[in-house]
Design a protein around this motif. Structure first.
Motif, mmCIF file in Angstrom:
data_model
loop_
_atom_site.group_PDB
_atom_site.id
_atom_site.type_symbol
_atom_site.label_atom_id
_atom_site.label_comp_id
_atom_site.label_asym_id
_atom_site.label_seq_id
_atom_site.Cartn_x
_atom_site.Cartn_y
_atom_site.Cartn_z
ATOM 1 N N GLN A 41 0.851 -1.189 0.000
ATOM 2 C CA GLN A 41 0.000 0.000 0.000
ATOM 3 C C GLN A 41 0.889 1.243 0.000
ATOM 4 O OE1 GLN A 41 -3.148 -0.242 -0.435
ATOM 5 N NE2 GLN A 41 -4.398 1.052 0.883
ATOM 6 N N SER A 42 1.415 1.586 -1.184
ATOM 7 C CA SER A 42 2.318 2.739 -1.276
ATOM 8 C C SER A 42 1.700 3.913 -2.020
ATOM 9 C CB SER A 42 3.629 2.336 -1.957
ATOM 10 O OG SER A 42 3.388 1.687 -3.193
ATOM 11 N N GLU A 43 0.715 3.655 -2.893
ATOM 12 C CA GLU A 43 0.109 4.738 -3.660
ATOM 13 C C GLU A 43 -0.494 5.844 -2.785
ATOM 14 O OE1 GLU A 43 -2.616 2.756 -6.220
ATOM 15 O OE2 GLU A 43 -1.059 2.092 -7.633
ATOM 16 N N PRO A 44 -1.126 5.518 -1.634
ATOM 17 C CA PRO A 44 -1.677 6.592 -0.805
ATOM 18 C C PRO A 44 -0.646 7.616 -0.354
ATOM 19 C CG PRO A 44 -2.664 4.505 -0.169
ATOM 20 C CD PRO A 44 -1.565 4.184 -1.144
ATOM 21 N N LEU A 45 0.627 7.223 -0.237
ATOM 22 C CA LEU A 45 1.667 8.198 0.094
ATOM 23 C C LEU A 45 1.821 9.227 -1.019
ATOM 24 C CD1 LEU A 45 4.459 5.930 1.623
ATOM 25 C CD2 LEU A 45 3.256 7.780 2.807
ATOM 26 N N THR A 202 -1.442 4.143 8.542
ATOM 27 C CA THR A 202 -2.855 3.780 8.588
ATOM 28 C C THR A 202 -3.573 4.517 7.468
ATOM 29 O OG1 THR A 202 -2.750 3.519 10.997
ATOM 30 C CG2 THR A 202 -4.943 3.731 10.013
ATOM 31 N N PHE A 203 -4.441 3.812 6.771
ATOM 32 C CA PHE A 203 -5.155 4.384 5.631
ATOM 33 C C PHE A 203 -6.653 4.353 5.916
ATOM 34 C CE2 PHE A 203 -1.469 1.865 4.375
ATOM 35 C CZ PHE A 203 -0.664 2.849 3.817
ATOM 36 N N VAL A 208 -3.810 9.489 4.969
ATOM 37 C CA VAL A 208 -2.748 8.666 5.556
ATOM 38 C C VAL A 208 -2.325 9.272 6.879
ATOM 39 C CG1 VAL A 208 -0.451 7.670 5.224
ATOM 40 C CG2 VAL A 208 -1.910 8.093 3.247
ATOM 41 N N THR A 209 -2.287 8.457 7.905
ATOM 42 C CA THR A 209 -1.742 8.875 9.197
ATOM 43 C C THR A 209 -0.613 7.923 9.575
ATOM 44 O OG1 THR A 209 -3.420 7.568 10.373
ATOM 45 C CG2 THR A 209 -3.877 9.913 10.017
ATOM 46 N N ALA A 210 0.306 8.410 10.406
ATOM 47 C CA ALA A 210 1.445 7.608 10.804
ATOM 48 C C ALA A 210 1.610 7.651 12.317
ATOM 49 C CB ALA A 210 2.718 8.123 10.135
ATOM 50 N N THR A 211 2.015 6.545 12.880
ATOM 51 C CA THR A 211 2.337 6.455 14.308
ATOM 52 C C THR A 211 3.691 5.795 14.442
ATOM 53 O OG1 THR A 211 1.172 4.332 14.443
ATOM 54 C CG2 THR A 211 -0.074 6.302 15.052
#
Length: 215
Positions: A41-45, A202-203, A208-211
């Motif tokens: 899942q890289s496209e959302p970036l 997380t998508f 996109v969010t990151a933890t």
């Protein structure tokens, strides 16, 4: 659409924790390689950063309409209209006339190449000239290049050149843990800075969010 909270001379990634780890965003003039398996899942970036900036999106695989629909779907509700110019391109055409596709970038904008595979399979000298032209255009316009690099077996020709010329490398990894898909990102190369990772991505409808990731 620039982020008012992003320091001058940097472009927001569209992901708060990633911006923070990079000192407020990606420095203008930089080339970033996003390395990921095609099934990850890289496209959302790409979409998140495109939504945060004025963007020219060169799609070397999918029709422009398909990319535009995906971008619209990925943008969080309530966000202003996207400022994205999506173009379907042929890798051989881009290598033959790079100025045609890289010229006239808006100041402080984002250039997405998705994916790089077709260009990397071309003639080595022409791909080197393309990279030179791209880096020059990014520096002249204070822009950022985001190259989507699918990992393949056997390895893609010229991938060594892409990674060597990249100022940053974002390494996306996917795993299945307790029947859930876990996607993590490590910034493994930061020219003039310090690599870091892992962050867990997380998508959802908010983008996109990151933890902070856990090993």
């Amino acid at each position: 659409m620039s982020d008012d909270a992003t320091p001058s001379g940097r472009l927001s990634t569209g992901v708060d924790l990633l911006d923070s780890g990079l000192g407020g965003g990606v420095p203008a003039g930089s080339l970033v390689a996003v390395s990921a398996l095609p099934r990850a899942q890289s496209e959302p970036l790409l979409y998140a950063m495109a939504a945060a900036n004025s963007t020219r999106y060169l799609s070397a695989l999918r029709p422009a309409e398909e990319v535009a629909d995906a971008l619209t779907t990925a943008v969080p509700m309530g966000k202003a209209a996207l400022d994205v110019d999506v173009r379907t391109v042929d890798g051989d055409d881009v290598l033959g006339s790079p100025e045609e596709f890289l010229g006239g970038l808006d100041a402080g904008s984002l250039l997405v190449v998705d994916p790089t595979t077709e260009l990397e399979q071309g003639d080595r000298h022409r791909y080197s000239e393309f990279l030179d032209t791209c880096k020059r255009a990014l520096r002249m316009t204070d822009s950022v290049g985001l190259f989507h690099c699918h990992e393949n077996t056997p390895s893609v020709l010229r991938r060594d050149m892409t990674l060597a010329r990249a100022d940053q490398v974002w390494d996306v990894r996917m795993d299945v843990v307790d029947r859930s898909v876990k996607t993590c990102l490590a910034v493994t190369k930061v020219r003039g800075g310090t690599p870091f990772g892992l962050v867990e991505l997380t998508f959802d409808e908010g983008g996109v969010t990151a933890t902070v990731g856990r090993d």
